[in-house]
Design an enzyme around this catalytic site. Structure first.
Site: not given
Ligand code: TAP
Length: 514
Positions: A246, A188, A263, A297, A241, A398
């Site tokens: 997480g 997904k 992560e 990130c 995410g 963040e």
């Molecule tokens: P999130 O909002 O956490 O979303 C990440 C993924 O999880 C998306 O596919 C999201 O779906 C899904 N998701 C959301 N709620 C969920 C739930 N309740 N159950 C299962 N899946 C769910 O993060 P984002 O806004 O996409 O990305 C930004 C964050 O990611 C930042 O905090 C960043 O630091 C972190 N990040 C970390 C890393 C590493 S390697 N540490 C790398 C990149 C990003 P949707 O399609 O609905 O959004």
């Protein structure tokens, strides 16, 4: 070797309906509903419609993945690796086209989306080669005529949930090793980057992946994502995410004792010492703080400056930041693209207000960028706060945008204390020419990654990647360590003595005889 550079501009794809991929077939969601995907640099540019899937679609995908697992786990690992290698070849041949579509989909500049695809290519070749290793151990037995070893077994169906900021690289970090190890996958991707994810799945299909081995289900995190995590047929979940999501995933997965790799977020800092090469540090800070519009990130979101170079460095940093060119990432002149969405821009703007209320000083930026063509997208001025105190929210939380918080310190010890003083621990960096200071920092910094004389961003595919504290739960992606996550260890004892040998009991007797 570099993929050939395309000289002609490549036409962007016209909008259309994209589909899920389940059991080797492209199909819409059973819901009959769709969501839109638009270019964050130009909201008039509709990229496509994607299925808004449901729990029923997830059910079908998990069933397909479970059935396929029974066959896929028996395919020799080098053959599984060969398919991943072919996917790497196709990525390489299509690098420029994929990079352009990725820029259109999530906004970062072409230079960076090319890097994102390259990371996928490197991950493919590294993972493919692991198909010829997947080493276990052979270990001497404590008893005569007995052979001990460990072998690696696939785990089962892997649920893969990814963010939008590395739409290709992060899925490949998870999917390629999962497949080489003999797992099947339900994937997904983020709703903000479904097109790049679809391209990756098409490429793996073309590379020869059998039906059911990889299944793609588009949709929301709370709907599709949560359904994958809760499904009893899913054996492990790999998630990248936010820390908040997480933690939710960790709780949901606990009911069925699933293996989970998380992560999560970061609040990464660069320390600059008085003896540093300041020009080098300046380039590193600009790239780390404003590359990908701060939406990495590993982005540099805190700059910890030694007081003796504080004013001089800020002067140069301001001058360079004001010259950054904002625009559509497809324009080769652009240095900073848009934020990924309106919501992300609102979050950034909210943090700027918080910073001002907390008493930090705004050196530059601090507002959306809306002049001319920028008004069509989610652009934000590169922003620097000075006189930031370590406890302030802009130094602790963040932001995920082009906002840099500058903190003044008097010593290396204080710098490291400030650096370590958040709940996160992903990436970190120190600029110094002093070997003792560098090694002291490497030892004392609480982070999964420490760079010396390089910015906080720049992971290489064959090195472990991940963080400590609330950045994750101890697993690593990339490098050799990720193969531990995607395999179970089986311990094997082969006794060829022809008699009952009782470990511990007979060992004691034998050592008594010696
Ligand atoms: P999130 O909002 O956490 O979303 C990440 C993924 O999880 C998306 O596919 C999201 O779906 C899904 N998701 C959301 N709620 C969920 C739930 N309740 N159950 C299962 N899946 C769910 O993060 P984002 O806004 O996409 O990305 C930004 C964050 O990611 C930042 O905090 C960043 O630091 C972190 N990040 C970390 C890393 C590493 S390697 N540490 C790398 C990149 C990003 P949707 O399609 O609905 O959004």
């Amino acid at each position: 070797m570099e993929a050939p550079k395309t000289q002609q501009p490549i036409a962007l794809d016209p909008p259309r309906e994209y589909l899920n991929y389940i059991n080797g077939k492209w199909k819409p969601s059973r819901s009959g509903q769709w969501f839109e995907n638009r270019n964050p640099a130009d909201q008039d540019d509709l990229i496509g419609l994607f299925p808004l899937s449901t729990e029923e679609d997830v059910q079908e995908a998990v069933e397909a993945a479970r059935e396929a697992f029974a066959r896929w786990r028996r395919v020799p690992a080098p053959q599984r690796g060969a398919i991943v290698q072919r996917a790497g070849d196709i990525l390489r041949a299509r690098k420029e086209e994929i990079a352009r579509e990725m820029t259109r989909e999530m906004g970062k500049i072409l230079l960076e989306t090319r890097g994102d695809v390259q990371e996928g290519i490197d991950t493919a070749y590294y993972a493919a080669s692991e198909g010829r290793r997947l080493f276990g151990h052979t270990v001497p037995s404590e008893l005569p005529d007995k052979f001990n070893m460990t072998i690696r077994m696939p785990v089962g169906v892997a649920g893969v949930i990814t963010p939008w900021n590395f739409p290709l690289a992060i899925p490949t970090w998870k999917i390629f090793p999962a497949l080489v190890c003999g797992n099947t996958v339900v994937f997904k991707p983020a709703q903000l980057t479904p097109k790049t994810a679809t391209t990756l799945v098409e490429i793996l299909e073309e590379a020869g992946l059998p039906p059911g081995v990889l299944n793609l289900v588009h949709g929301s995190g709370s709907g599709v994502g949560a359904a994958i995590v809760r499904h009893p047929g899913v054996a492990l979940v790999s998630f990248t995410g936010s820390t908040e999501v997480g933690i939710q995933i960790s709780r949901m997965a606990a009911d069925s004792l699933k293996r989970v790799s998380l992560e999560l977020g970061g609040k990464n800092a660069v320390i600059i010492m008085p003896d540093a090469d300041l020009e080098l540090a300046l380039e590193g800070v600009i790239w780390g703080a404003f590359g990908t519009t701060g939406q990495r990130c590993t982005a540099t979101s805190r700059l910890i400056l030694h007081e003796s170079i504080h004013d001089l460095f800020l002067e140069r940093l301001l001058e360079r930041t004001l010259r950054l060119r904002l625009g559509n990432g497809l324009d080769p002149e652009t240095e900073v693209g848009p934020l990924v969405s309106e919501a992300q821009r609102q979050t950034v703007d909210r943090y700027v207000r918080i910073g001002l209320e907390e008493g930090a000083r705004l050196l530059c930026g601090g507002a959306p960028a809306t002049e001319g063509a920028l008004s069509k997208g989610w652009f934000y001025q590169p922003t620097i706060f000075t006189e930031v105190q370590p406890h302030m929210r802009i130094a602790q939380e963040e932001i995920f945008g082009p906002v840099l918080s500058v903190i003044r310190v008097r010593s290396l010890e204080e710098a490291i204390e400030v650096l370590n003083g958040t709940r996160y621990g992903l990436s970190s960096s120190i600029y110094t020419r002093n070997l003792q200071d560098a090694f002291y920092a490497i030892r004392e910094i609480e982070a999964g990654i420490t760079y010396v004389n390089a910015p906080t961003i720049g992971a290489e595919a064959h090195m472990p990647f991940g963080g400590v504290k609330q950045t994750g739960n101890g697993h690593r992606e990339g490098g050799w360590e990720v193969f531990d996550f995607y395999t179970e260890t089986k311990t094997v004892y082969i006794d060829y003595s022809g008699r009952l040998q009782r470990a511990q009991i007979d060992t004691e007797r034998l050592s008594g005889e010696a």
